[in-house]
Design a protein around this motif. Structure first.
Motif, PDB file in Angstrom:
ATOM      1  N   ASN A   5       0.870  -1.216  -0.101  1.00 13.30           N
ATOM      2  CA  ASN A   5       0.095  -0.022  -0.066  1.00 13.30           C
ATOM      3  C   ASN A   5       0.830   1.397  -0.085  1.00 13.30           C
ATOM      4  O   ASN A   5       0.535   2.229  -0.773  1.00 13.30           O
ATOM      5  CB  ASN A   5      -0.961  -0.125   1.174  1.00 13.30           C
ATOM      6  CG  ASN A   5      -1.940  -1.070   1.221  1.00 13.30           C
ATOM      7  OD1 ASN A   5      -2.013  -1.693   2.455  1.00 13.30           O
ATOM      8  ND2 ASN A   5      -2.396  -1.148   0.128  1.00 13.30           N
ATOM      9  N   GLU A   8       2.187   1.793  -3.569  1.00 16.37           N
ATOM     10  CA  GLU A   8       1.186   2.175  -4.310  1.00 16.37           C
ATOM     11  C   GLU A   8       1.248   3.825  -4.129  1.00 16.37           C
ATOM     12  O   GLU A   8       0.957   4.645  -5.098  1.00 16.37           O
ATOM     13  CB  GLU A   8      -0.146   1.565  -4.103  1.00 16.37           C
ATOM     14  CG  GLU A   8      -0.244   0.112  -4.709  1.00 16.37           C
ATOM     15  CD  GLU A   8      -1.382  -0.573  -4.167  1.00 16.37           C
ATOM     16  OE1 GLU A   8      -2.326  -0.027  -4.138  1.00 16.37           O
ATOM     17  OE2 GLU A   8      -1.321  -1.732  -4.346  1.00 16.37           O
ATOM     18  N   PHE A   9       0.923   4.086  -2.788  1.00 16.15           N
ATOM     19  CA  PHE A   9       0.641   5.614  -2.798  1.00 16.15           C
ATOM     20  C   PHE A   9       2.028   6.344  -3.198  1.00 16.15           C
ATOM     21  O   PHE A   9       1.692   7.515  -3.790  1.00 16.15           O
ATOM     22  CB  PHE A   9       0.659   5.758  -0.932  1.00 16.15           C
ATOM     23  CG  PHE A   9       0.691   7.326  -0.645  1.00 16.15           C
ATOM     24  CD1 PHE A   9      -0.395   8.139  -0.737  1.00 16.15           C
ATOM     25  CD2 PHE A   9       2.003   7.744  -0.268  1.00 16.15           C
ATOM     26  CE1 PHE A   9      -0.465   9.374  -0.528  1.00 16.15           C
ATOM     27  CE2 PHE A   9       1.853   9.228   0.196  1.00 16.15           C
ATOM     28  CZ  PHE A   9       0.899  10.023  -0.074  1.00 16.15           C
ATOM     29  N   CYS A  10       3.120   5.943  -2.969  1.00 13.35           N
ATOM     30  CA  CYS A  10       4.208   6.608  -3.597  1.00 13.35           C
ATOM     31  C   CYS A  10       4.346   6.937  -4.903  1.00 13.35           C
ATOM     32  O   CYS A  10       4.600   8.047  -5.583  1.00 13.35           O
ATOM     33  CB  CYS A  10       5.596   6.259  -3.007  1.00 13.35           C
ATOM     34  SG  CYS A  10       5.829   6.120  -1.046  1.00 13.35           S
ATOM     35  N   LEU A  11       3.868   5.716  -5.650  1.00 14.75           N
ATOM     36  CA  LEU A  11       3.772   5.642  -7.072  1.00 14.75           C
ATOM     37  C   LEU A  11       2.714   6.660  -7.813  1.00 14.75           C
ATOM     38  O   LEU A  11       2.843   7.114  -8.901  1.00 14.75           O
ATOM     39  CB  LEU A  11       3.741   4.256  -7.479  1.00 14.75           C
ATOM     40  CG  LEU A  11       4.801   3.303  -7.435  1.00 14.75           C
ATOM     41  CD1 LEU A  11       4.443   1.907  -7.783  1.00 14.75           C
ATOM     42  CD2 LEU A  11       6.022   3.910  -8.134  1.00 14.75           C
ATOM     43  N   SER A  12       1.762   6.854  -6.638  1.00 10.63           N
ATOM     44  CA  SER A  12       0.499   7.622  -7.052  1.00 10.63           C
ATOM     45  C   SER A  12       1.031   9.457  -6.935  1.00 10.63           C
ATOM     46  O   SER A  12       0.333  10.039  -7.519  1.00 10.63           O
ATOM     47  CB  SER A  12      -0.733   7.445  -5.998  1.00 10.63           C
ATOM     48  OG  SER A  12      -0.326   7.926  -5.027  1.00 10.63           O
ATOM     49  N   LYS A 100       2.170  10.141   5.166  1.00 10.45           N
ATOM     50  CA  LYS A 100       1.775  10.601   3.869  1.00 10.45           C
ATOM     51  C   LYS A 100       2.282  12.037   3.508  1.00 10.45           C
ATOM     52  O   LYS A 100       2.658  12.005   2.641  1.00 10.45           O
ATOM     53  CB  LYS A 100       0.326  10.475   3.559  1.00 10.45           C
ATOM     54  CG  LYS A 100      -0.115   8.860   3.458  1.00 10.45           C
ATOM     55  CD  LYS A 100      -1.644   8.777   3.121  1.00 10.45           C
ATOM     56  CE  LYS A 100      -2.101   7.469   2.935  1.00 10.45           C
ATOM     57  NZ  LYS A 100      -3.648   7.429   2.615  1.00 10.45           N
ATOM     58  N   GLU A 104       4.915  12.903   1.019  1.00  9.88           N
ATOM     59  CA  GLU A 104       4.581  14.093  -0.068  1.00  9.88           C
ATOM     60  C   GLU A 104       5.564  15.217  -0.253  1.00  9.88           C
ATOM     61  O   GLU A 104       6.092  15.716  -1.040  1.00  9.88           O
ATOM     62  CB  GLU A 104       3.518  14.606   0.078  1.00  9.88           C
ATOM     63  CG  GLU A 104       2.270  13.471  -0.273  1.00  9.88           C
ATOM     64  CD  GLU A 104       0.792  14.113   0.067  1.00  9.88           C
ATOM     65  OE1 GLU A 104       0.535  15.048   0.973  1.00  9.88           O
ATOM     66  OE2 GLU A 104      -0.274  13.396  -0.319  1.00  9.88           O
TER      67      GLU A 104
END
Length: 115
Positions: A5, A8-12, A100, A104
């Motif tokens: 997860n 996935e967050f980082c790739l988004s 998160k 970011e």
């Protein structure tokens, strides 16, 4: 969130990619390094140590110091420049939302000025 997860967050966040450059040298689950696609700069290292999830994120030195003083789960990053990188140890006093935000911020620090 689990390791997948977080990847996935980082790739988004933008034009990024994930790799496992240390897999052959590591014992246990491989560390995932997420980098910007254009300049190849790393902004997060996602690893597991002693069965716990740890994320290394880049930050401004003055902010990093403040985070370490505020959160017991944020420490100087292992095997990284301790002025610019912090480890977030999950299962402590850092929420997923705070993590998160730190990811970011790390992404913003390394991304090219013009994408």
């Amino acid at each position: 969130m689990n390791k997948e997860n977080w990847v996935e967050f980082c790739l988004s966040l933008g034009p990024t990619f994930a790799s496992t450059p240390f897999a052959k040298r590591e014992k246990g689950p491989a560390t995932v390094v997420v980098k910007h696609l254009k300049n190849k700069k790393s902004f997060v290292y996602i690893s597991e140590r002693e069965g716990k999830l740890v994320l290394a994120v880049k930050g401004l030195p003055s902010v990093n110091e403040e985070l370490r003083e505020t959160f017991a789960s944020i420490r100087p990053a292992w095997h990284m420049n301790k002025t610019h990188w912090n480890d977030i140890h999950f299962g402590g006093d850092v929420s997923e939302e705070q993590a998160k935000q730190l990811i970011e911020n790390s992404y913003r620090l390394i991304k090219p000025k013009r994408e």
